[in-house]
Design an enzyme around this catalytic site. Structure first.
Site, short mmCIF file in Angstrom:
data_model
loop_
_atom_site.label_atom_id
_atom_site.label_comp_id
_atom_site.label_asym_id
_atom_site.label_seq_id
_atom_site.Cartn_x
_atom_site.Cartn_y
_atom_site.Cartn_z
N GLU A 114 46.57 42.53 12.85
CA GLU A 114 47.82 42.13 13.48
C GLU A 114 48.69 41.35 12.50
O GLU A 114 49.08 40.21 12.76
CB GLU A 114 47.55 41.32 14.75
CG GLU A 114 46.96 42.17 15.85
CD GLU A 114 46.91 41.48 17.20
OE1 GLU A 114 46.94 40.25 17.23
OE2 GLU A 114 46.82 42.18 18.22
N GLU A 131 43.60 48.31 19.70
CA GLU A 131 42.98 47.40 20.67
C GLU A 131 43.74 47.59 21.97
O GLU A 131 44.93 47.29 22.04
CB GLU A 131 43.14 45.93 20.26
CG GLU A 131 42.31 45.49 19.08
CD GLU A 131 42.60 44.04 18.68
OE1 GLU A 131 42.95 43.22 19.56
OE2 GLU A 131 42.49 43.74 17.48
C1 GAL Z 1 44.34 40.46 19.42
C2 GAL Z 1 43.56 40.20 18.15
C3 GAL Z 1 42.08 40.10 18.44
C4 GAL Z 1 41.85 39.18 19.61
C5 GAL Z 1 42.63 39.66 20.79
C6 GAL Z 1 42.50 38.81 22.02
O1 GAL Z 1 45.65 40.13 19.26
O2 GAL Z 1 43.77 41.23 17.22
O3 GAL Z 1 41.42 39.63 17.31
O4 GAL Z 1 42.25 37.90 19.24
O5 GAL Z 1 43.97 39.66 20.49
O6 GAL Z 1 41.21 38.72 22.43
#
Ligand code: GAL
Length: 948
Positions: free
Chosen positions: A193, A276
């Site tokens: 990110e 994700e």
């Molecule tokens: C995303 C990040 C992950 C984790 C997730 C929330 O933005 O890439 O590492 O922090 O949010 O659980």
């Protein structure tokens, strides 16, 4: 298809990649590694030219400190139709000190990646160097708090350190790449990110990419930088999106926010990839608890949102988290407590949430409906219910259509009914055709219907049931179709001549017409219909959604195997005409197996009696688990644990606080600098002792004003003067403590301050937040000069336990003495009963030895539970056999149950439970009742080595 330099020439034909990935035996038997081409185009990823839908779940090895359980997670994923795991690798977990790296024991990543390969799971490797992940410093090592480098930038001082890690981790990843045929790493994510598209940000990304290539990484480089590194300098090959549509507040789990349209996030020439997508949520100290997060991100959420992504054209979906695990030791960030259950499909204690079964239904579908990997949007079918919408896709080669019939308002919860107008090869249909029936779309449901498709050798014109799987087994095809219990189902199969239809069980009616055979039924249990007359007989299993939970599929080099029954089917392997199955059994022993050429069946190594069923399967009776009886924890001893409070305690060897500059981003309020990290104390508790002299020349201060930063709202500190308790501060930074005159003595006086580091901040914005101060920020003696007090401090002893690593211990006296491992003479420990009525602020250790002899051949997931009467003010740090498995705050919560993985706890041996209790006030009531809990027990092949 984009041609990329890393794509190697194909050395083999066919689908060997899948075969290699699909079976441990194939991997073991493979004489030499075979290279594979990993490619992609706008539709999907491809392996050796074959399209693949990446159905992926996030897992973190550093959150499961028991390598013997890694195969369990991967097998549970595979059994649910997942073919990919997305895995963060945490720099700090492997690097206790600058230049030192540990990949042994619970940190053995070769073993992890072999386990993924053996389970048939591809890996999207995410080595950072920054990962976020709600882990201390976002994965940066603890020692980086001592380096005032510009994190996540082209600062040469930072890159030099990051490259140390990249060299180490890339070397391991490079030996497990699918491209070389030596493993199943299929993609490599660069950074995490990272949204800094400035020239400096691009230079940083490009540096990491060049480094990966130089280190031998040949698989595609992917990203989760949303739209940032799509082209230009620093661009990755496949850009993914991170999406958490429901956010992270689990307190109103039935309130939904709408589904995004991922089709808006397509990049030219690349598959639509959700790097994700929400699979749960983290929960803060004092939060509503993970049961609520599992309700927020429920099976319904998976049903509606993940199918919407499919309908938007996504062919690579990763869910964060699929198995969350435990932020054991001091790995949690200040905002979160120890559990990282995340409300995920596989719970922290390795049980199945209802979402697991929804993920499985969709995962099986994606595996079976291969035309889904190449589709274009098409005009939707007309519906006669305006509150519902169809979103349709078509495979341009096969003409297979996919229709997602769903609520126009994705948050709606009313049950709706409709008819759907389909324009198919056979002509136009208004489905269902049977009078008085309809397609029912429950609130928070999407129905992903398939038309103009093949079920094995039989043409399926359409079905108002959803397809779970189809498999050619022996000389016939078996297909599983399903719908919510009690809803109508209708399936039209194309036949030139009227086939023979035998309803083996359930209520199914048939209609023969010019378009073929129509079957009408209600989804209720599991109906079975045998249709003969086409190129191959077709056994249709028409289930309700509950029935699908016990449908398991495994693929072997000799074809697929279906099992109806058992808690879990882990693997299937032919050994001649014997089919060796491994899996987990619960109290329902009945199972039916469909497997070609299996004359004999073994289950976890034991032969099973087999009998033919009416559906021409094999009836099996699986072993059922023995009851689990857990011993009560009623033999406790205790030992005082805060000698630092006493005036006369010998702190001569402690660090003298003498720094006048800091590496922190926080400005010290007073000098000398008192930040724990500057003195090398990075985890858990740190003690401070401030000395001041009272004599003819030095008047006593009248008190002390302190500012202490612990991180988050779970912080605390306690203050004593010459052994007298002055008070504690919780959920705040600042406190003033008056010195009652009677407590001051001539000569040396000592203020003792117990602090805690609740974890270092992540560095999401690359501003060095991991270097936010921990410990005392300012110490102002009242009525005296700041220099009147000389401070010494002592925290965790670095490198104390290389096996358990840098996060396991903090700096309590008992930790410095190693009590969780070596408790010392028994005489030092006094008998104790729980709950404790203790009213003394300070630290007390409790200890119990627990012999366990749980049923063998059974996977029992254990944990510890602390129960308290309301109003107790204490904190507890829980060790099992030396492993710090939980931090508990009685008056904040919400975590009361702490899963302890097998391996850390020994179900067939002696276990030492050691709990450090820090009581923050003088009200009666210390440690509450502590008991063992059983999260679930199944007959199972899981058998884990202890990690001691
Ligand atoms: C995303 C990040 C992950 C984790 C997730 C929330 O933005 O890439 O590492 O922090 O949010 O659980």
């Amino acid at each position: 298809m984009k041609h990329r330099p890393w794509i190697k020439a194909a050395l083999v034909a066919g689908n060997l990649a899948c075969a290699a990935a699909a079976s441990a035996s194939a991997a073991a038997a493979a004489p030499a590694p075979t290279a594979h081409r990993i490619g992609f185009d706008k539709y999907s990823f491809q392996i050796d030219g074959k399209r693949v839908y990446l159905w992926s779940g996030e897992v973190h090895p550093y959150r499961l400190p028991s390598p013997g359980l890694w195969p369990d997670i991967f097998q549970k994923m595979k059994a649910a139709g997942f073919n990919t795991a997305s895995i963060y690798f945490s720099w700090g977990y492997h690097s206790p000190r600058e230049g030192q790296y540990d990949f042994s024991g619970v940190r053995d990543l070769d073993r992890l990646l072999d386990d993924a390969r053996d389970a048939g799971i591809y890996v999207i490797a995410r080595p950072g160097p920054y990962i976020n992940a709600e882990v201390d410093s976002g994965g940066f090592p603890l020692w980086l708090t001592e380096k005032p480098v510009k994190n996540r930038s082209p600062d040469p001082a930072y890159l030099k350190l990051a490259d140390q890690w990249m060299t180490q981790i890339d070397r391991i990843l490079a030996r497990h790449q699918l491209s070389d045929g030596r493993g199943t790493v299929i993609a490599y994510q660069v950074e995490n990110e990272y949204y800094n598209g400035s020239p400096a940000g691009r230079a940083y990304m490009q540096h990491l990419e060049d480094k990966a290539r130089a280190d031998g990484i040949t698989v595609p480089l992917v990203g989760n930088h949303n739209a940032t590194f799509v082209s230009g300098k620093g661009a990755v090959e496949v850009s993914g999106w991170d999406y958490y549509p429901q956010g992270f507040d689990c307190s109103h789990p039935s309130q939904w926010k709408p589904a995004p349209d991922m089709a808006e996030h397509r990049f030219a020439g690349e598959p639509l990839f959700t790097a994700e997508f929400q699979g749960g949520a983290f929960d803060p100290w004092g939060g509503p608890g993970y049961a609520r997060c599992a309700q927020l991100i429920s099976d319904r959420f998976a049903n509606v949102f993940y199918k919407q992504n499919i309908a938007a054209g996504a062919t690579a979906q990763n869910f964060y988290m699929l198995f969350g695990g435990t932020s054991w030791g001091w790995q949690a960030i200040p905002q979160n407590y120890t559990s990282y259950d995340y409300g995920a499909a596989i719970t922290e204690s390795r049980q199945f949430d209802p979402k697991y079964y929804e993920d499985k239904r969709i995962g099986y579908f994606l595996h079976a409906a291969t035309p889904i990997t190449k589709t274009d949007a098409m005009a939707p079918g007309r519906l006669d219910n305006p509150r519902l919408v169809d979103r349709a896709r078509i495979n341009p080669d096969t003409g297979t259509q996919f229709h997602l019939v769903h609520q126009g308002d994705s948050t709606a919860s009313a049950v709706e009914q409709t008819h759907l107008a389909l324009s198919l090869k056979e002509g136009a249909f208004e489905v269902p055709q049977q009078a008085g029936t309809a397609i029912t779309v429950d609130g928070r449901e999407g129905k992903l219907l398939v038309a103009d498709a093949m079920l094995g050798a039989t043409r399926m014109v359409y079905s108002t049931s959803e397809l779970m799987t189809d498999a050619t087994i022996g000389d016939r095809d078996i297909a599983v179709l399903y719908g919510r219990r009690g809803t109508d189902g209708e399936t039209l199969l194309g036949f030139a001549a009227r086939p023979k239809v035998t309803v083996l069980s359930g209520q199914v009616t048939q209609h023969w017409g010019k378009n073929g055979l129509r079957l009408d039924y209600r989804h209720d249990g599991l109906a079975r219909v045998l249709v003969e007359g086409g190129p191959r007989p077709l056994l249709l299993l028409l289930g309700d959604d509950q029935a699908t939970e016990r449908v398991w599929r495994q693929d072997t080099p000799r074809g697929p195997v279906l099992l109806l029954g058992s808690h879990l089917l882990r693997s299937a392997r032919y050994d001649g005409s014997t089919l060796a199955l491994t899996g987990d059994g619960d109290s329902d022993a009945h199972a039916e197996l469909f497997a070609a050429g299996a004359a004999a069946v073994r289950w976890n190594g034991q032969p099973l009696a087999v009998a033919r069923t009416a559906s021409d399967g094999l009836a099996l009776t699986l072993p059922v688990p023995q009851p689990v009886v857990l011993p009560a924890l009623d033999h406790w001893t205790r030992r005082a644990g805060a000698p630092e409070i006493a005036r006369g305690f010998d702190d001569a060897k402690w660090r003298v606080a003498n720094l006048t500059t800091t590496r922190s981003v926080t400005r010290p309020g007073t000098l000398p600098v008192l930040f724990a990290d500057d003195y090398g104390f990075h985890t858990g508790n740190t003690w401070y002792r401030g000395h001041f002299t009272v004599d003819a020349r030095h008047a006593a201060p009248t008190g002390l004003r302190l500012k202490v930063m612990s991180g988050g709202n779970g912080g605390a500190y306690s203050v004593w003067l010459n052994g007298h308790f002055l008070g504690s501060v919780t959920r705040n930074d600042v406190g003033s403590f008056g010195f009652p005159a009677g407590m001051i003595v001539p000569g040396d006086n000592v203020v003792s301050v117990l602090t805690v580091d609740m974890g270092h901040e992540e560095d999401y914005d690359s501003t060095g937040e991991n270097r936010t101060a921990r410990g005392i920020v300012s110490a102002e003696p009242l009525g005296a000069d700041a220099r009147a007090i000389t401070w010494r401090l002592q925290g965790a002893i670095a490198d104390e336990d290389p096996q358990r690593g840098p996060y396991n211990f903090g700096g309590l006296y008992g930790e410095r003495q190693g009590w969780p491992l070596h408790p010392g003479p028994a005489a030092d420990w006094q008998p104790a009963t729980l709950p404790s009525a203790d009213a003394t602020p300070g630290v007390t250790w409790y200890r119990a030895s627990v012999p366990l002899d749980l049923p063998r051949g059974q996977d029992t997931s254990l944990g510890l539970q602390i129960k308290d009467a309301p109003g107790r003010h204490y904190r507890a740090t829980i060790f099992v056999n030396g492993w710090q498995m939980g931090n508990y705050i009685a008056d904040l919560g919400p975590q009361h149950r702490f899963p302890i993985p097998d391996g850390v706890i020994d179900p067939h041996g002696n276990n030492d439970i050691t709990i450090a209790v820090w009581k923050t006030d003088a009200s009666p009531g210390g440690l509450g009742t502590v008991s063992l809990v059983d999260f679930g027990s199944y007959t199972s092949p899981v058998d884990v080595d202890t990690v001691r």
